[in-house]
Design an enzyme around this catalytic site. Sequence first.
Site, mmCIF file in Angstrom:
data_model
loop_
_atom_site.group_PDB
_atom_site.id
_atom_site.type_symbol
_atom_site.label_atom_id
_atom_site.label_comp_id
_atom_site.label_asym_id
_atom_site.label_seq_id
_atom_site.Cartn_x
_atom_site.Cartn_y
_atom_site.Cartn_z
ATOM 1 N N HIS B 48 0.882 -1.138 -0.169
ATOM 2 C CA HIS B 48 -0.104 -0.053 -0.031
ATOM 3 C C HIS B 48 0.756 1.254 0.021
ATOM 4 C CE1 HIS B 48 -4.058 1.791 0.789
ATOM 5 N NE2 HIS B 48 -3.350 2.822 1.553
ATOM 6 N N LYS B 90 -7.428 13.539 -6.731
ATOM 7 C CA LYS B 90 -6.769 12.120 -6.721
ATOM 8 C C LYS B 90 -7.964 10.974 -6.304
ATOM 9 C CE LYS B 90 -3.724 9.261 -4.046
ATOM 10 N NZ LYS B 90 -2.604 9.205 -2.919
ATOM 11 N N SER B 93 -8.591 4.061 -3.275
ATOM 12 C CA SER B 93 -9.532 3.007 -2.993
ATOM 13 C C SER B 93 -9.657 2.631 -1.344
ATOM 14 C CB SER B 93 -8.782 1.543 -3.424
ATOM 15 O OG SER B 93 -7.559 1.318 -2.856
ATOM 16 N N HIS B 94 -10.833 2.004 -0.866
ATOM 17 C CA HIS B 94 -11.103 1.911 0.505
ATOM 18 C C HIS B 94 -11.678 0.387 0.486
ATOM 19 C CE1 HIS B 94 -10.616 3.568 4.772
ATOM 20 N NE2 HIS B 94 -9.421 3.312 4.151
ATOM 21 N N HIS B 96 -10.763 -3.055 1.073
ATOM 22 C CA HIS B 96 -10.909 -3.896 1.932
ATOM 23 C C HIS B 96 -11.578 -3.700 3.350
ATOM 24 C CE1 HIS B 96 -7.650 -5.870 -0.443
ATOM 25 N NE2 HIS B 96 -7.769 -6.765 0.360
ATOM 26 N N ARG B 115 -8.604 14.618 2.432
ATOM 27 C CA ARG B 115 -7.454 15.444 3.233
ATOM 28 C C ARG B 115 -6.357 15.353 2.285
ATOM 29 N NH1 ARG B 115 -9.591 12.260 7.222
ATOM 30 N NH2 ARG B 115 -8.357 10.295 6.925
ATOM 31 N N GLN B 239 -11.012 1.664 10.451
ATOM 32 C CA GLN B 239 -10.945 3.113 11.154
ATOM 33 C C GLN B 239 -12.602 3.623 11.305
ATOM 34 O OE1 GLN B 239 -9.677 2.323 8.185
ATOM 35 N NE2 GLN B 239 -7.744 3.134 8.136
ATOM 36 N N SER B 312 -6.104 6.166 13.068
ATOM 37 C CA SER B 312 -7.359 7.233 13.727
ATOM 38 C C SER B 312 -7.150 8.317 12.672
ATOM 39 C CB SER B 312 -6.853 7.722 15.127
ATOM 40 O OG SER B 312 -6.817 6.762 15.905
ATOM 41 N N ASN B 532 -3.473 5.343 -7.463
ATOM 42 C CA ASN B 532 -3.477 4.746 -6.052
ATOM 43 C C ASN B 532 -3.437 3.243 -6.613
ATOM 44 O OD1 ASN B 532 -5.686 3.194 -4.097
ATOM 45 N ND2 ASN B 532 -3.890 3.764 -3.090
#
Lengths: 220, 734
Positions: B48, B90, B93-94, B96, B115, B239, B312, B532
Amino acid sequence: MRAAVVVFPGSNCDRDCKVALERSTGADVTMVWHQDTALPAGLDLIVLPGGFSYGDYLRCGAMAALSPVMTEVKAAAERGVAVAGICNGFQILCEVGLLPGALLRNAALRYVCKPVDLDIVNTQTRFTAAFGGRREATMTVGNGEGNFFADEATLDRLEGEGQVVFRYKHNPNGSSRAIAGIVNPAGNVLGLMPHPDRAFEPALGSADGALVFQSVMASV
Amino acid sequence: MTQSSSAGLDAALASGLAADEYALIVKRLNREPNAVELGVFSVMWSEHCSYKSSRRHLAKFPTSGPRVIQGPGENAGVVDIGDGQAVVFKMESHNHPSFIEPYQGAATGVGGIMRDVFTMGARPVALLNALRFGDPSHPGTRRLVAGVVAGIGGYGNCVGVPTVAGETNFHRGYDGNILVNAMCVGLADSDKIFYSAAPAAGLPVVYFGSKTGRDGIHGATMASAEFDTDSEAKRPTVQVGDPFAEKLLIEATLELMASGAVAAIQDMGAAGLTSSCVEMAGKGAVGVELDLDAVPQREENMTAYEMMLSESQERMLAILKPGREADGQRIFQKWGLDAATIGRTTDTGRIVLRHHGEIVCDLPLAPLTEDAPNYDRPWTEPVRQPHLDPAHIPAPTDWEAAVLTVMSCPDVASKRWIWEQYDRHVMADTVEDSATGADAGVVRVHGSAKGLAVTSDCTPRYVSADPYEGGKQAVAEAWRNLTAVGALPIAITDNLNFGNPERPEIMGQIVKAIEGMAEACRALDFPVVSGNVSLYNETNGAAIPPTPTVGAVGLLADYDRRAGFGTAKTGDTLLLLGVSRGELGSSLYLRECLGREDGAPPPVDLTAERRNGDLVRNLISEGAIQVVHDLSDGGLIAAAAELALASDVGVTLDATSAAHAHAFLFGEDQGRYLIATAAPDAIIDRAQAFGVPVATVGHAGGEAFVSGPLFSIPLARLRDAHEGWMPGYMDRPA
């Protein structure tokens, strides 16, 4: 016209309201921080903008209603200054007791963002006079807790006293009697879930929201 | 030479490192790392963070151009849009986390990508998302759809950034591994871009935002591993998002930047504090020393390891200019954010961490970044599917049923159920969104006549059949969608989702898809400015369909000079630009009507693509055409039906002269646009003069979708089919 837009932590339509006011009325708009203990002098309109004040944590508008600036907003409202609460601002006005009722979770239990066709139920208010003879308007809603609720007696009184200002043609969120916007008995405090601040020029799909602000300007 | 102990090796393997990677660490340090140091290495060298399987192939992308201010390598790409302004964007991925905990996984995906954008000094102005779910009949799919959509809306709506475009596919290949790719687009002044490289030693390192807790520890490592049936046990690595904190963080960050106090800044995303301080010090060729006791902590008795690896959310790390800490404190206090000076930059080239007065980590920075593995993994050439001759593909026996099947299939059916849950209008600059009948979302550049067009595209069934052509097609379709609204395509971000790169056939997909994308980017002057890579998208050894998602941005000089497909009028003539050979390989017709997923995908002729698109864009900017729709999934049938539904007017298509009507109507040949115009002759002349094939294919009018003698479907019926699938699927009783 002199106007103020209150900024709470989590407000996200504060700039939209400022721009909408400036473009539709040429108003002199001041941004007021929620912790301020005084409002600018000579205000004709105070706007509580949409957003998620304090993240909507606890309950929509509940914590914003306790912000220092709200004491001044209440005092101004009692003096007769026009106050408009849009979306989260409507929720805050209910929490602070300037308007009756409450905004509950949408009947479908989902956030809903869509254009809505409205009936202008009362064309004689400080917020609708500029619509002229028009009885219809189009704006957009974007809310998860826009489901207006009040007991039957309150609803009857709102209807009977002409305090229901906007009604949805197709109820998007389960609001009692399809109510989209109401005023207080004195007619100077408006709460509405649809966003006039997202419908103030044709490029946005509707310019009807500008008429809400122009109505206030015509009244001062 | 120092030997690695079996205990050290076991710990390294458990943290996701390979045995030879651990041996390299020991060799570089000339000692074994302690537990904290091993944690730092394991996340920095994770797939990653290090792109160790893809780096050498990503280098094939064109990444520069006259407008490019910042290409890949920073938090987001930056592209000049004139008048001293830049667009910053940009996609990330999220996947998983969203599969394990759909609401929070998707929500924090949106938060993380925002962010990345405001860290560069840009105010986020638009969000997009590209979602791939499993087959609708899979028992987990509905729950995942509901959770992911609610999570995306719950976060973006609260922060107050409009979600204006996206795409959603369903396929059994994602049953065990969904994809959630989120894109954020922001606006900045081109001379006020902020970077992460620490400029000097001796500067304060300031932490601000939410407190650090134990959530998300080893998230980056989890994202770099395959799933198995025990993946549910990984829930604690997901998270938890707080969009209210993010909203405060945006305002505080932009205010801090405007105050002139910021020397360098970086968000804490994947791999948290480790990645942010290593990258800031590493890029600046300085060192960094942190006192972990000063880190704002949400939980008691956190270890150094936990603090360094926590993911976090809603946290930032800034290096302030000398003497400017008071500016920071004033702003953080105003916005109610936790903040602390947790260390200083040094001139040692090392990362030194103290906790309870002891040094718990002391590593040279160089090996963490420069020595990260860069693998040339073995790969095999993908097996290509044969080209399908339309003469050998059966035509529908029931045309009306075939049309309705395609228009109501999960990939084509209206996604109103999804996008009505997204605030598309906040910021009051949205002029085209998922609801308005346009091939791309369009937001105004606030206070100007300019507009930004945004889209996200990939056709995984094409990439599965031919990774090279499919990669080309993903880029070309994004370019075409921007062009179809009249925008000049300026740059892309990519989100490469694949299976396990240690399998040569998967690596082959990666290599060929990248090469195809790169060729299209070069031919279309469409540089890659950020991206990414998400690998190991597998469950129990079954990989997802290769899905290199393209997020693209285009520029409109005047947003009033744009096109959509929702304003066709009775009497308009329908013109089809581009060549129609009747490509049915890997088409939706084949899959939805014949149950087949074979055949070569439609090839992309990049020269024709560019020529056809340039003509369309010119015609739109001249005001000669206003109604344009690109042809993609479902071919001419889907494009014409969508145009009819969005415009609320009937459409008649003439397929009588086609050699194979089904191939003409359902074929998915690339580089084509459907235009509705009241003045077709002038457009035909222009097309012919420009060398663009053009044909009159029908007209608008009436109240039905018709192609005589094949079918005549009342518009209301077509609308019911198109609109009905998703609410019927999502809202039916469990």
